[in-house]
Design a protein around this motif. Structure first.
Motif, short mmCIF file in Angstrom:
data_model
loop_
_atom_site.label_atom_id
_atom_site.label_comp_id
_atom_site.label_asym_id
_atom_site.label_seq_id
_atom_site.Cartn_x
_atom_site.Cartn_y
_atom_site.Cartn_z
N ALA A 624 0.83 -1.21 0.00
CA ALA A 624 0.00 0.00 0.00
C ALA A 624 0.86 1.26 0.00
CB ALA A 624 -0.92 -0.02 1.21
N ALA A 625 1.91 1.26 0.82
CA ALA A 625 2.78 2.43 0.89
C ALA A 625 3.50 2.67 -0.43
CB ALA A 625 3.81 2.24 2.02
N ARG A 626 3.92 1.58 -1.10
CA ARG A 626 4.61 1.72 -2.38
C ARG A 626 3.67 2.32 -3.43
NH1 ARG A 626 7.28 -1.13 -6.66
NH2 ARG A 626 6.71 0.10 -8.48
N ILE A 627 2.46 1.81 -3.53
CA ILE A 627 1.51 2.32 -4.51
C ILE A 627 1.14 3.77 -4.20
CG2 ILE A 627 -0.81 2.06 -5.45
CD1 ILE A 627 1.10 -0.07 -6.41
N ALA A 628 0.94 4.07 -2.92
CA ALA A 628 0.58 5.43 -2.52
C ALA A 628 1.70 6.42 -2.87
CB ALA A 628 0.28 5.49 -1.03
N THR A 629 2.94 5.99 -2.70
CA THR A 629 4.08 6.84 -3.05
C THR A 629 4.15 7.05 -4.55
OG1 THR A 629 5.31 6.04 -1.12
CG2 THR A 629 6.57 7.11 -2.88
N ASP A 630 3.98 5.98 -5.32
CA ASP A 630 4.02 6.09 -6.78
C ASP A 630 2.94 7.03 -7.31
OD1 ASP A 630 6.12 4.36 -6.83
OD2 ASP A 630 4.99 2.62 -7.54
N LEU A 631 1.78 7.03 -6.66
CA LEU A 631 0.67 7.85 -7.12
C LEU A 631 0.72 9.28 -6.60
CD1 LEU A 631 -2.29 5.31 -6.77
CD2 LEU A 631 -1.20 6.11 -8.87
N GLY A 632 1.62 9.55 -5.66
CA GLY A 632 1.71 10.90 -5.12
C GLY A 632 0.75 11.16 -3.98
N ILE A 633 0.16 10.10 -3.43
CA ILE A 633 -0.73 10.29 -2.27
C ILE A 633 0.09 10.68 -1.05
CG2 ILE A 633 -2.31 9.09 -0.71
CD1 ILE A 633 -3.20 7.39 -3.05
N VAL A 634 1.25 10.06 -0.89
CA VAL A 634 2.18 10.41 0.19
C VAL A 634 3.57 10.51 -0.40
CG1 VAL A 634 0.81 9.28 1.99
CG2 VAL A 634 2.56 7.97 0.78
N GLU A 635 4.44 11.16 0.34
CA GLU A 635 5.84 11.21 -0.06
C GLU A 635 6.53 9.92 0.33
OE1 GLU A 635 7.57 14.67 1.60
OE2 GLU A 635 6.35 16.08 0.42
N ASP A 636 7.69 9.69 -0.25
CA ASP A 636 8.43 8.46 0.01
C ASP A 636 8.66 8.31 1.51
OD1 ASP A 636 9.75 6.15 -0.41
OD2 ASP A 636 11.64 7.06 -1.06
N GLY A 637 8.30 7.13 2.03
CA GLY A 637 8.47 6.88 3.46
C GLY A 637 7.28 7.33 4.28
N GLY A 638 6.16 7.64 3.61
CA GLY A 638 4.98 8.07 4.33
C GLY A 638 4.44 6.98 5.24
N ARG A 639 3.79 7.40 6.30
CA ARG A 639 3.29 6.49 7.32
C ARG A 639 2.02 5.79 6.86
NH1 ARG A 639 0.74 8.61 13.00
NH2 ARG A 639 0.37 6.59 14.02
N ALA A 640 1.89 4.51 7.21
CA ALA A 640 0.67 3.74 6.93
C ALA A 640 0.19 3.11 8.23
CB ALA A 640 0.95 2.66 5.89
N LEU A 641 -1.12 3.11 8.43
CA LEU A 641 -1.72 2.50 9.60
C LEU A 641 -2.44 1.22 9.21
CD1 LEU A 641 -3.31 5.46 11.62
CD2 LEU A 641 -1.28 4.14 12.20
N THR A 642 -2.39 0.22 10.09
CA THR A 642 -3.10 -1.04 9.85
C THR A 642 -4.38 -1.08 10.69
OG1 THR A 642 -1.96 -2.20 11.65
CG2 THR A 642 -0.89 -2.20 9.48
N GLY A 643 -5.22 -2.06 10.38
CA GLY A 643 -6.45 -2.22 11.13
C GLY A 643 -6.20 -2.47 12.60
N ASP A 644 -5.17 -3.25 12.91
CA ASP A 644 -4.84 -3.51 14.32
C ASP A 644 -4.45 -2.22 15.05
OD1 ASP A 644 -5.37 -6.18 13.97
OD2 ASP A 644 -3.27 -6.74 13.63
N GLN A 645 -3.72 -1.36 14.36
CA GLN A 645 -3.32 -0.10 14.97
C GLN A 645 -4.53 0.82 15.19
OE1 GLN A 645 -0.36 0.81 11.97
NE2 GLN A 645 1.31 0.56 13.45
N LEU A 646 -5.48 0.77 14.28
CA LEU A 646 -6.70 1.56 14.46
C LEU A 646 -7.49 1.06 15.67
CD1 LEU A 646 -7.94 1.89 10.75
CD2 LEU A 646 -7.01 3.72 12.19
N ASP A 647 -7.52 -0.27 15.84
CA ASP A 647 -8.23 -0.83 16.99
C ASP A 647 -7.57 -0.45 18.31
OD1 ASP A 647 -10.13 -2.05 15.41
OD2 ASP A 647 -8.99 -3.92 15.22
N ALA A 648 -6.29 -0.13 18.26
CA ALA A 648 -5.56 0.17 19.50
C ALA A 648 -5.87 1.55 20.06
CB ALA A 648 -4.05 0.04 19.24
#
Length: 978
Positions: A624-648
């Motif tokens: 997800a982070a790779r695709i998001a970076t390629d598309l310009g959604i985030v800059e290289d190394g942008g943070r990604a959250l998982t479902g488990d982290q959202l539950d926390a």
């Protein structure tokens, strides 16, 4: 079929296995559901279970009857106000008829009839436009495969999917759509695409082992789910849940518990209607109290005139054409968007998308192509990039360093690598019915190897090979091998293998380098594994390829192979270690589901417009982070959250802080998508949610506007969405945003025009009554109120000026900077403070010039009486005709002034030809009302002379002059042009 005696637990047959079927053995489930896995259910038992559990389909929302849809068109405060005015008009007509001499008075209640006709016309138009939108959606809907293969009575039958019941044995094969949830009984290289449910882009391998602990849907390898598809292999599964008890059904149930919120435009129109309704009621009460205090009600005529005054105020205040114009403008926008492949189900959704500040999008199939593609091939001598995306075999190899030449050794190794991938393959690539359209059969990952092989012409080099034997892929082996014979060298067999690089490498002892074969060193192994790790960090899926000439013409001649008494080779899979040994490493491929080529530019355009793009997917965080970076959604190394982290997160505040910053979410469940959308909405965002899978549906429905994919989208998601993209193209969303913003601008233009024009009518009626003595607006010999303009005249003005000019303003060309400004906030009114200032200012000016024009033709007023003579009654008719005409002309000039709050009307004065055409038509219709005799009677008018026309135009143009002066002052105060 298993009888009661074979069910020692005596557990009653239920629609679904109680608990998690993935944690129970297949045998236990079969006993619980009273079915013999080798024979399946018999027809009698199927009929009983159908009666008990119902058909295997999702619950459908009750259809809203047509009559109710039509009546809903009247659900508006302004409509209620006009209906009240109609009732008052009817009462006044009945009273007047009852107390008037025979033959006098109006023969029909024309005021009431005209108001009702307008309301019905608006309702019919709105009903037709919504019906057309529904028809477009119905035409777009695609039905799923209606047949399912099941084992019943020991025979494999094809039955309607709706007739599948708990306990049925599903017979699965490549290409099948799974019609119910089930527990795997047997599998052979079975792989299932579950992207529509879990968001996982890679097909999942399935096997029958029992899970030791509960896992997420995407990790339940021993379960199959309704709505997913078999991409490879065969298998059988026992149905554990059907209909609403399936995972898809549970999501559908979540949808039924999600309320449809009103769109921002609907809320704003309701607010404007409420303000207008309250305002006109207050004005009417104030006027009536003032009249009662000044002169009182002395007769029944006074009561009738007062009632007619209330009707006039209501008619003057309410822009009868507002609902119609709004509907038509939105409908025209819908038609334009349909030409660009966006199907809008609700007209009000057009403007909402234009106001979106966040677009939440699924990854697989929405931002990406959902077409696995080989992008790189890495060999011992180097690596190359394979151009082209998707399944069309158009592309070639290029050097990674952009150099022109690729060494022959590298080229040879690449062709050898992809040749092995083509042969150790169960997929198939076909050209569709339409030229350039390609279809796949089997696992998308395997087909990607075929596509890449064709791009580099590897298929030509290995065209003479035919398969002799196969050792299938399993999740334990993590590799697949085939034994093939070359027609040009039939005396020698060759084994070709592909699989996980780290696993396949353990079976290799040699490596192909520059067209020759040499021993595989420890350094070679470390280099290959380092490349695997590097590619994995870039979110690539890697597959290794190897081969070995067997040196024999028969499998039985391979050293170490066991045969039976007849000399035939026993099960190949059991002898894989013998055949898959001493392999020659050819190379490996890097595969990815590539982003859509046009999406990056669309996301950049959205960012320029102040719209944030958020990716929400069930895929791996690294992917997800790779695709998001390629598309310009985030800059290289942008943070990604998982479902488990959202539950926390323990509070909404913590969650909102995270979602305000993070734009990539991975490994999420449907509940998480809904949570993210709600969190963004709490922050004041207008959220658009796009998706194609069933797992997207709850969030799609809960968003301010839900957008479903028309091609890959499931029916559940389409039903939940407000808009459907017929081309599954994310760029279409940005085009829709641009269209929506242009529509919103035009809505503000014609609202400014309609409200200021109607406010001019209200102030004219109010001022004419309150200042009647100063202006000479009186009935001779009567102390009762005299309305300055008749209700029919006000209705005609509204019909004339609220129709064509307002509609023309609704299709005004968009400005170039429509995507260069930030979206409006949730608390920003469509009719804001600045617009109310415009409305009141123009309304007052319009009333002043109208009343001045009337006064000039009445005796006893402030100005010189310029009437042509005659009785006071005739003078009143002439004065009303003057006021009537001045109001029409003033509103025509107001149409030019209302195109902008600050920008001069002379900027782009002739850019909207439709507006000028509407003005000309309105003027001609006004001339007809004044000069056609029978219309003089109906509307209480009289022909005007040349001097009167000069006065009408001179007074009316002052509205435009006053507006230009006000805009100039505001610009000087630093507001800037708009």
């Amino acid at each position: 079929m298993v009888g009661p005696q074979d069910n020692p637990s005596n557990v009653p047959v239920s629609q679904a296995y109680d608990g998690d079927p993935s944690l129970a053995s297949a045998q236990d489930i079969a006993r619980t559901l009273a079915v013999d896995p080798k024979r399946g259910l018999d027809e009698a038992e199927v009929k009983d279970r159908l009666k008990k559990f119902g058909f295997n389909k999702l619950a459908e929302a009750p259809q809203v009857p047509g009559w109710k849809k039509f009546l809903l068109q009247f659900k508006d405060p302004l409509v209620y106000l006009l209906l009240a005015a109609t009732a008052i008009s009817l009462v006044a007509w009945f009273i007047e008829r009852a107390h008037s001499p025979a033959g006098s008075g109006e023969s029909l209640p024309f005021d009431a009839i005209v108001i009702v006709l307008i309301l019905v016309l608006n309702a019919v138009l709105g009903y037709i436009q919504e019906a057309r939108a529904e028809q477009a959606v119905d035409a777009l809907a695609r039905m799923t495969a209606p047949q399912t293969s099941v084992l019943r009575g020991g025979r494999v039958l094809h039955v309607d999917t709706t007739e599948v019941v708990p306990g049925d044995i599903l017979v699965l094969s490549e290409g099948d759509t799974i019609s119910a949830d089930g527990r795997i009984l047997t599998s052979a290289s079975l792989r299932i695409a579950e992207a529509s449910l879990t968001g996982e882009s890679v097909p999942v391998s399935k096997r029958a082992e029992t899970l030791e602990q509960a896992k997420a849907l995407g990790d339940r390898f021993n379960m199959v789910f309704n709505g997913t598809a078999v991409t490879q292999g065969t298998g059988r599964a026992i149905v554990t849940a059907t209909g609403m008890r399936t995972q898809v059904g549970r999501i559908a149930d979540m949808l039924s518990q999600t309320d449809d919120d009103a769109t921002p435009l609907q809320r704003e129109m309701a607010h404007v209607s409420k303000i207008l309704g309250i305002a006109v009621c207050i004005i009417a009460v104030v006027v009536l109290i003032a009249l009662a205090a000044m002169s009182g009600f002395h007769s029944l005529d006074d009561v009738i005139e007062s009632l007619l005054l209330a009707v006039s105020l209501a008619v003057a205040a309410v822009p009868e054409g507002l609902a119609t114009i709004l509907t038509v403008v939105l409908a025209l926008g819908v038609q334009r968007m349909a030409k660009h492949h966006a199907i809008v189900k609700k007209l009000s959704s057009v403007e909402t998308l234009g106001s979106a500040s966040v677009i939440c999008s699924d990854k697989t199939g929405t931002l990406t192509r959902n077409e696995m593609t080989v992008e790189r091939v890495v060999t011992a001598s180097g690596s190359v990039q394979i151009t082209g995306t998707g399944y069309a075999p158009n592309g070639h190899m290029i050097a990674m360093d952009d150099s022109d030449a690729i060494p022959d050794g590298v080229r040879d190794e690449v062709v050898c690598t992809l040749g092995a991938g083509i042969l150790a393959n169960d997929g198939e690539l076909r050209e569709g019915a339409e030229p350039g359209a390609w279809e796949i059969v089997g696992d998308p990952t395997e087909v990607s190897l075929i596509v890449a092989g064709r791009k580099v012409k590897a298929d030509r080099r290995y065209a003479g090979f035919s398969r002799v034997a196969e050792i299938p892929f399993t999740s334990e082996r993590k590799r697949m091998s085939v034994v093939a014979r070359d027609a040009a060298d039939s005396d020698h067999l060759t084994i070709f293998s592909k699989g996980a690089p780290d696993v396949l490498l353990t079976h290799c002892t040699r490596i192909r380098v520059d067209g020759a074969v040499r021993p595989l060193t420890q350094g070679d192994r470390q280099t290959i594994l380092a490349n695997v790790e590097s590619l994995s960090d870039q979110a690539y899926r890697t597959l290794g390829q190897a081969y070995r000439p067997l040196g024999t013409s028969s499998l039985a001649q391979i050293p170490g192979i066991t045969t039976n008494a007849a000399g035939q080779v026993t099960e190949m899979a059991d002898q894989s270690d013998v055949v898959e040994s001493e392999l020659i490493w050819a190379g490996m491929v890097a595969i990815i589901d590539p982003p859509r080529t046009e999406v990056r530019d669309s996301i950049a355009e959205a960012h320029r417009a102040g719209i944030r793009t958020v990716m929400i997917t069930g895929d791996h965080p690294r992917t997800a982070a790779r695709i998001a970076t390629d598309l310009g959604i985030v800059e290289d190394g942008g943070r990604a959250l998982t479902g488990d982290q959202l539950d926390a997160f323990t509070s909404e505040k913590e969650l909102d802080q995270a979602t305000a910053d993070v734009s990539v979410y991975a490994r999420v469940a449907p509940e998480h998508k809904l949570t993210i959308v709600k969190s963004l909405q709490r922050q004041g965002n207008i959220v658009a949610m796009t998706g194609d899978g069933v797992n997207d549906a709850p969030a799609v429905k809960s968003a301010d506007i839900g957008v479903a994919m028309g091609i890959t989208g499931t029916e559940v998601t389409k039903e939940s969405a407000s808009m459907i993209l017929a081309d599954d193209n994310f760029s279409t969303i940005v085009d829709a945003v641009r269209e929506g913003r242009g529509i919103f601008d035009n809505i503000r233009k014609f609202l400014r025009y309609l409200l200021s024009s109607n406010m001019g009518e209200v102030f004219t009626v109010f001022g004419g009554v309150v200042f009647a003595g100063f202006l000479g607006i009186t009935q001779p010999g009567s102390q009762s109120v005299t309305v300055p303009l008749l209700a029919t005249q006000l209705l005609w003005i509204n019909l004339l000026t609220d129709a064509a000019p307002a509609l023309a303003m609704g299709v005004d060309p968009s400005t170039e900077d429509v995507m260069g400004r930030r979206p409006r906030t949730m608390n920003e009114r469509v009719v804001n403070r600045e617009m109310w200032g415009d409305v009141l200012f123009i309304g007052v000016i319009m009333a002043i010039v109208t009343l001045v024009g009337m006064d000039m033709h009445l005796a006893g007023g402030l100005f010189t009486d310029r009437s042509v003579g005659g009785s006071h009654e005739y003078q009143m008719v002439e004065a009303r005709t003057m006021g009537f005409t001045i109001l029409v002309f003033a509103q025509m000039f107001n149409a030019l002034a209302s195109r902008s709050h600050l920008q001069s009307a002379f900027n782009g004065l002739f850019s909207n030809r439709m507006l000028w055409g509407a003005i000309v038509v309105s003027v001609l219709l006004q001339l007809i009302v004044i000069y056609v005799p029978f219309l003089n009677t109906a509307f209480g008018t009289t022909p005007l002379g040349p001097q009167a026309w000069i006065e009408c135009v001179a007074l009316a143009v002052f509205v435009l002059v006053a507006s230009e002066l006000r805009k100039a002052v505001l610009r000087l105060m630093g507001n800037g042009p708009m």
